[in-house]
Design a protein around this motif. Structure first.
Motif, PDB file in Angstrom:
ATOM      1  N   GLN A   1       0.840  -1.189   0.000  1.00 34.95           N
ATOM      2  CA  GLN A   1       0.000   0.000   0.000  1.00 34.95           C
ATOM      3  C   GLN A   1       0.883   1.249   0.000  1.00 34.95           C
ATOM      4  O   GLN A   1       2.062   1.201   0.360  1.00 34.95           O
ATOM      5  CB  GLN A   1      -0.920   0.015   1.220  1.00 34.95           C
ATOM      6  N   LEU A   2       0.311   2.369  -0.386  1.00 36.23           N
ATOM      7  CA  LEU A   2       1.091   3.600  -0.538  1.00 36.23           C
ATOM      8  C   LEU A   2       1.862   3.952   0.723  1.00 36.23           C
ATOM      9  O   LEU A   2       3.062   4.234   0.678  1.00 36.23           O
ATOM     10  CB  LEU A   2       0.179   4.760  -0.931  1.00 36.23           C
ATOM     11  N   THR A   3       1.207   3.959   1.880  1.00 35.58           N
ATOM     12  CA  THR A   3       1.886   4.403   3.094  1.00 35.58           C
ATOM     13  C   THR A   3       2.930   3.408   3.599  1.00 35.58           C
ATOM     14  O   THR A   3       3.768   3.765   4.423  1.00 35.58           O
ATOM     15  CB  THR A   3       0.875   4.715   4.215  1.00 35.58           C
ATOM     16  N   ASP A   4       2.896   2.161   3.089  1.00 37.18           N
ATOM     17  CA  ASP A   4       3.993   1.245   3.393  1.00 37.18           C
ATOM     18  C   ASP A   4       5.309   1.864   2.927  1.00 37.18           C
ATOM     19  O   ASP A   4       6.356   1.677   3.556  1.00 37.18           O
ATOM     20  CB  ASP A   4       3.802  -0.098   2.686  1.00 37.18           C
ATOM     21  N   ALA A   5       5.248   2.597   1.809  1.00 41.97           N
ATOM     22  CA  ALA A   5       6.439   3.252   1.255  1.00 41.97           C
ATOM     23  C   ALA A   5       6.669   4.616   1.891  1.00 41.97           C
ATOM     24  O   ALA A   5       7.748   4.898   2.404  1.00 41.97           O
ATOM     25  CB  ALA A   5       6.302   3.388  -0.257  1.00 41.97           C
ATOM     26  N   THR A   6       5.650   5.467   1.878  1.00 37.74           N
ATOM     27  CA  THR A   6       5.869   6.871   2.232  1.00 37.74           C
ATOM     28  C   THR A   6       6.250   7.063   3.693  1.00 37.74           C
ATOM     29  O   THR A   6       7.084   7.917   4.018  1.00 37.74           O
ATOM     30  CB  THR A   6       4.635   7.717   1.899  1.00 37.74           C
TER      31      THR A   6
ATOM     32  N   HIS B   1       1.312   1.562 -11.906  1.00 35.95           N
ATOM     33  CA  HIS B   1       0.577   2.763 -12.328  1.00 35.95           C
ATOM     34  C   HIS B   1      -0.304   3.291 -11.198  1.00 35.95           C
ATOM     35  O   HIS B   1      -0.401   4.510 -10.985  1.00 35.95           O
ATOM     36  CB  HIS B   1      -0.272   2.442 -13.561  1.00 35.95           C
ATOM     37  N   ALA B   2      -0.944   2.391 -10.462  1.00 37.39           N
ATOM     38  CA  ALA B   2      -1.808   2.815  -9.354  1.00 37.39           C
ATOM     39  C   ALA B   2      -1.004   3.556  -8.286  1.00 37.39           C
ATOM     40  O   ALA B   2      -1.420   4.614  -7.792  1.00 37.39           O
ATOM     41  CB  ALA B   2      -2.505   1.605  -8.744  1.00 37.39           C
ATOM     42  N   LEU B   3       0.147   3.018  -7.903  1.00 37.07           N
ATOM     43  CA  LEU B   3       0.981   3.661  -6.890  1.00 37.07           C
ATOM     44  C   LEU B   3       1.488   5.012  -7.367  1.00 37.07           C
ATOM     45  O   LEU B   3       1.608   5.964  -6.586  1.00 37.07           O
ATOM     46  CB  LEU B   3       2.152   2.750  -6.525  1.00 37.07           C
ATOM     47  N   GLN B   4       1.775   5.114  -8.659  1.00 31.76           N
ATOM     48  CA  GLN B   4       2.237   6.401  -9.192  1.00 31.76           C
ATOM     49  C   GLN B   4       1.107   7.433  -9.144  1.00 31.76           C
ATOM     50  O   GLN B   4       1.327   8.590  -8.794  1.00 31.76           O
ATOM     51  CB  GLN B   4       2.732   6.229 -10.637  1.00 31.76           C
ATOM     52  N   ILE B   5      -0.092   7.024  -9.472  1.00 33.93           N
ATOM     53  CA  ILE B   5      -1.237   7.937  -9.382  1.00 33.93           C
ATOM     54  C   ILE B   5      -1.441   8.390  -7.944  1.00 33.93           C
ATOM     55  O   ILE B   5      -1.748   9.558  -7.670  1.00 33.93           O
ATOM     56  CB  ILE B   5      -2.503   7.248  -9.918  1.00 33.93           C
ATOM     57  N   GLU B   6      -1.213   7.478  -6.996  1.00 38.77           N
ATOM     58  CA  GLU B   6      -1.412   7.811  -5.586  1.00 38.77           C
ATOM     59  C   GLU B   6      -0.310   8.705  -5.035  1.00 38.77           C
ATOM     60  O   GLU B   6      -0.526   9.405  -4.037  1.00 38.77           O
ATOM     61  CB  GLU B   6      -1.512   6.517  -4.771  1.00 38.77           C
ATOM     62  N   GLY B   7       0.890   8.690  -5.666  1.00 37.08           N
ATOM     63  CA  GLY B   7       1.850   9.681  -5.193  1.00 37.08           C
ATOM     64  C   GLY B   7       3.327   9.414  -5.319  1.00 37.08           C
ATOM     65  O   GLY B   7       4.126  10.334  -5.181  1.00 37.08           O
TER      66      GLY B   7
END
Length: 393
Positions: free
Chosen positions: A84-89, A117-123
């Motif tokens: 998920q996105l926040t796993d990275a950020t 692509h989804a993760l890039q759209i998210e940020g």
């Protein structure tokens, strides 16, 4: 109107130390770096951040993440979950490279690309490798070179597996052909075109890569072996590879079992490699995030399984500084400039005018992550997410 952010009076590691500087972000890029910038007379809407108690470092580049999960070594119920996105950020990662592993049947390259692509759209910025553990490589177009040339997000091949009971036991000729196709595809598309190599604990260690280079026009720089801290024998073979000119990668996700049974902690491996005289730009850390971390006995039977975590990337870099006396600049290099260079990501991994505004503010007192910016947009503040993935609670 483009968002303008002025970060004031930060101790900048670019990753080389620049001293106290102001950094101006305009849109998704770094517009200026200097001293005593002022916006008092500006009519533009500018967000000013006082970073006098912080280090400012490049956003972290994680060169090995299983975006759509991995595993399955214990059957269908052991397939690991998607990232998920926040796993990275929340771990400071602003650029991540997605791969397939053991399973290229129920996990597919098209699914991997869709998640990227989804993760890039998210940020965050995302890229992928074509292929998986096995050779011949699974591809999207039917050809490694075509994948690299025609698919923007595909920048290399991997992670192909050697010296591992889960590999396809490739011949030296097969490894050479993969490397040659990756090199040509990279040249023609202006990409890194490297081959990411999963290295197991088998007795052959890195010898298949040395054999692939010997008697050919390839060099060790075409290969990027990971898990080089799996045990001391693998680590020592990695030092030999690095001294021959290659870049080696240490995996930060681990288990207590593996550490008790010979794995070298990534932070310690980084410190030992630097002490052995390997330049910082030839050493990287990666998380193996969302991979399965299987525990096998000597007969190859599965004893247990855990899941890799992207947040361990910075945790290990910080541990290298606090416990193993690695300089902060060298630790940051291992998760920014060094992986960006080997992957051919010229806009990533450094703080310089014109490069992407991927930045992390670390607190002086304890080196914790305070704020994270990706492509000029703030995703984390005071250690908390400002932006979450589409399906995150």
């Amino acid at each position: 109107m483009e968002q303008i952010i002025l970060i004031k009076n930060a101790q900048v590691l670019a990753p080389e130390p620049l001293g106290r500087r102001d950094v101006l972000i305009s849109g998704n890029s770094i517009a200026a770096i200097g001293e005593n910038f002022s916006v008092a007379d500006s009519n533009l809407p500018v967000t000013v951040i006082d970073a006098s108690e912080h280090y400012l470092v490049p956003g972290f580049v994680d060169s090995l993440v299983h975006f759509i999960g991995g595993g399955g070594e214990g059957g269908f119920a052991t397939r690991t979950p998607e990232m998920q996105l926040t796993d990275a950020t929340l771990g400071g990662v602003t650029t991540a490279i997605g791969v397939l592993g053991t399973d290229a049947t129920t996990r597919t390259l098209t699914n991997l690309l869709a998640k990227a692509h989804a993760l890039q759209i998210e940020g965050i910025s995302t890229y992928c490798h074509t292929g998986s553990y096995e050779i011949p490589c699974r591809t999207v177009t039917g050809n490694i070179t075509d994948d690299l040339i025609l698919i923007d997000k595909i920048i290399g091949v991997g992670e192909i597996a050697i010296s591992d009971h889960r590999s396809s036991q490739p011949t030296i000729s097969e490894i050479r052909k993969v490397a040659a196709a990756a090199r040509v595809g990279g040249m023609l598309s202006g990409k890194g075109g490297i081959v990411s190599v999963h290295v197991g604990a088998g007795d052959s260690l890195l010898q298949p890569l040395f054999d692939a280079v010997t008697g050919s026009e390839l060099t060790v720089k075409q290969f990027y072996p990971t898990h080089m801290n799996r045990n001391n024998a693998v680590f020592e073979s990695g030092l030999r590879f690095a001294k021959a000119g290659g870049v080696i990668d240490f995996t930060t996700s681990t288990t207590d079992y593996d550490l008790k049974h010979g794995e070298v902690a990534a932070a310690q491996a980084l410190a030992r490699a630097l002490q052995a005289g390997i330049p910082a730009m030839q050493l990287t850390l990666s998380s193996d995030g969302n991979a399965s971390l299987p525990i096998f006995n000597e007969d190859g039977d599965l004893l247990g399984l855990q899941v890799g975590q992207v947040r361990t990337l910075y945790q290990s870099a910080r541990e290298a500084v606090q416990q193993y006396h690695v300089s902060l600049a060298d630790a940051i290099t291992a998760i920014t400039a060094a992986p960006a260079a080997v992957l051919g990501l010229k806009q990533k991994g450094r703080i310089a005018v014109g490069l992407d505004a991927d930045l992390v503010l670390l607190r002086h007192d304890d080196l914790t992550i305070d704020q994270v910016f990706a492509m000029g947009k703030q995703l984390v503040a005071a250690g908390q997410p400002l932006v979450k993935g589409t399906f995150e609670p």
